[in-house]
Design an enzyme around this catalytic site. Structure first.
Site, PDB file in Angstrom:
ATOM      1  N   LYS A 195      -0.530 -10.692  11.654  1.00  0.00           N
ATOM      2  CA  LYS A 195       0.353 -11.351  12.623  1.00  0.00           C
ATOM      3  C   LYS A 195       0.466 -10.542  13.924  1.00  0.00           C
ATOM      4  O   LYS A 195       0.437 -11.121  15.002  1.00  0.00           O
ATOM      5  CB  LYS A 195       1.757 -11.544  12.029  1.00  0.00           C
ATOM      6  CG  LYS A 195       1.794 -12.510  10.842  1.00  0.00           C
ATOM      7  CD  LYS A 195       3.203 -12.832  10.434  1.00  0.00           C
ATOM      8  CE  LYS A 195       3.979 -11.635   9.907  1.00  0.00           C
ATOM      9  NZ  LYS A 195       3.467 -11.076   8.640  1.00  0.00           N
ATOM     10  N   ARG A 200      -5.400   0.142   3.866  1.00  0.00           N
ATOM     11  CA  ARG A 200      -5.072   0.531   5.249  1.00  0.00           C
ATOM     12  C   ARG A 200      -4.813   2.032   5.336  1.00  0.00           C
ATOM     13  O   ARG A 200      -4.103   2.609   4.533  1.00  0.00           O
ATOM     14  CB  ARG A 200      -3.835  -0.241   5.700  1.00  0.00           C
ATOM     15  CG  ARG A 200      -3.410   0.099   7.123  1.00  0.00           C
ATOM     16  CD  ARG A 200      -2.568  -0.964   7.746  1.00  0.00           C
ATOM     17  NE  ARG A 200      -1.359  -1.273   7.002  1.00  0.00           N
ATOM     18  CZ  ARG A 200      -0.545  -2.289   7.317  1.00  0.00           C
ATOM     19  NH1 ARG A 200      -0.835  -3.079   8.333  1.00  0.00           N
ATOM     20  NH2 ARG A 200       0.542  -2.510   6.610  1.00  0.00           N
ATOM     21  N   ARG A 213       0.491   4.504   4.956  1.00  0.00           N
ATOM     22  CA  ARG A 213       1.912   4.216   5.211  1.00  0.00           C
ATOM     23  C   ARG A 213       2.653   4.147   3.884  1.00  0.00           C
ATOM     24  O   ARG A 213       2.127   3.605   2.914  1.00  0.00           O
ATOM     25  CB  ARG A 213       2.044   2.853   5.910  1.00  0.00           C
ATOM     26  CG  ARG A 213       1.908   2.925   7.408  1.00  0.00           C
ATOM     27  CD  ARG A 213       1.823   1.565   8.035  1.00  0.00           C
ATOM     28  NE  ARG A 213       2.788   0.593   7.542  1.00  0.00           N
ATOM     29  CZ  ARG A 213       3.018  -0.587   8.135  1.00  0.00           C
ATOM     30  NH1 ARG A 213       2.362  -0.913   9.219  1.00  0.00           N
ATOM     31  NH2 ARG A 213       3.887  -1.437   7.632  1.00  0.00           N
ATOM     32  N   ARG A 222       6.916  -6.220  -1.372  1.00  0.00           N
ATOM     33  CA  ARG A 222       6.897  -6.919  -0.073  1.00  0.00           C
ATOM     34  C   ARG A 222       6.330  -8.326  -0.237  1.00  0.00           C
ATOM     35  O   ARG A 222       6.825  -9.283   0.349  1.00  0.00           O
ATOM     36  CB  ARG A 222       6.061  -6.128   0.938  1.00  0.00           C
ATOM     37  CG  ARG A 222       6.753  -4.867   1.415  1.00  0.00           C
ATOM     38  CD  ARG A 222       5.792  -3.935   2.112  1.00  0.00           C
ATOM     39  NE  ARG A 222       5.337  -4.431   3.391  1.00  0.00           N
ATOM     40  CZ  ARG A 222       4.238  -3.992   4.014  1.00  0.00           C
ATOM     41  NH1 ARG A 222       3.483  -3.065   3.445  1.00  0.00           N
ATOM     42  NH2 ARG A 222       3.901  -4.469   5.174  1.00  0.00           N
TER      43      ARG A 222
END
Ligand code: AMP
Length: 259
Positions: free
Chosen positions: A58, A171, A204, A215
């Site tokens: 996004k 990631r 992260r 999440r």
């Protein structure tokens, strides 16, 4: 602006908020319009809502839309982080919710959003990233926009769960220059270090498998009803998020132009 036009019927969006007083929106100037392919600097774009699960891209697509149409991206996560950083009363109250990975209550979230939307740079339009996240927020947003003569263009980035898991768990970020890599799709040239400055890459904390699952669960539980709401309204523009960012951007533009 007529007091009447600022009335929000369903909920008191900005009840007793000092921010609310400042939030006299310029949006009544903006009529609901269609986003057309041949966008000009002066044309009004309106409200674009970007929906999609965490990791769907996004923010990347928000950035591209922002550049193409010269309107700001409003990321509610960034707004909240900024309040926390500045130590504002909103930030102090929002902080514990954010730390716990919970949604910030609407009584805090909504005034922050409306205040931001009242800024002059939003007059031609804006892109929302991270809002709405619940059915109640989708309904609140409708009321807010309606009072300003707007209806949202809603884009849903569809990405299969399997790919999302790889996008999030793979990631890696350079803590120095913030460049992002992905072990599966965009690995660094040398394993574990940044191509640009050679710094060791990090993961992260919210990209850890357990947190990723939470999440995604929250998205399914809280945000899916908002998606269903837009679907029922016939507003949802589904875009295949499982392709290159360039192709995703092109599909978004074509869907917006045809709405
Ligand atoms: P994000 O950067 O979008 O992942 O947001 C970071 C955190 O900010 C979230 O985990 C929530 O605690 C809070 N947040 C962001 N947007 C919203 C929203 N629309 N409603 C409630 N809380 C939000």
């Amino acid at each position: 602006m007529q007091a009447e036009s600022r009335k929000i019927s369903r909920r008191t969006f900005l009840k007793e908020s000092s921010v609310a007083v400042a939030a006299v929106s310029a949006f009544t100037l903006v009529r609901p319009g269609r986003v057309r392919g041949a966008m000009t600097e002066s044309s009004r774009v309106g409200a674009i809502v970007l929906l999609g699960p965490p990791g769907a891209g996004k923010s990347e697509q928000g950035r591209r839309l922002s550049e193409r149409h010269s309107i700001p991206v409003i990321s509610t996560g960034d707004q909240l982080r900024e309040h926390v950083k500045r130590g504002t009363p909103f930030g102090l109250q929002a902080d514990p919710y954010m730390k716990a990975g919970k949604l910030v209550p609407d009584s805090l979230m909504n005034p922050i959003l409306e205040e931001r939307l009242s800024q002059p740079d939003c007059v031609r339009g804006f892109i929302l990233d991270g809002y709405p996240r619940t059915l109640a927020q989708a309904e609140d947003l409708d009321v807010l926009l309606k009072n300003k003569g707007l209806a949202p263009h809603v884009i849903l980035l569809d990405v299969p769960t399997e790919r999302l898991l790889k996008l999030l768990s793979g990631r890696r970020v350079c803590p120095n220059c913030r460049r992002t890599y992905n072990l599966y799709y965009q690995p660094p040239k040398k394993e574990g270090v940044c191509d640009v400055d050679g710094t060791a890459l990090v993961q992260r904390p919210d990209d850890q498998p357990k947190v990723i699952r939470r999440r995604l669960d929250t998205y399914q539980k809280e945000t899916q009803p908002a998606i269903d709401y837009y679907l029922r309204q016939g507003r949802l523009l589904r875009v295949n998020g499982n392709q290159t960012p360039e192709k995703v951007a092109a599909e978004i533009e074509s869907k917006l132009a045809s709405q």
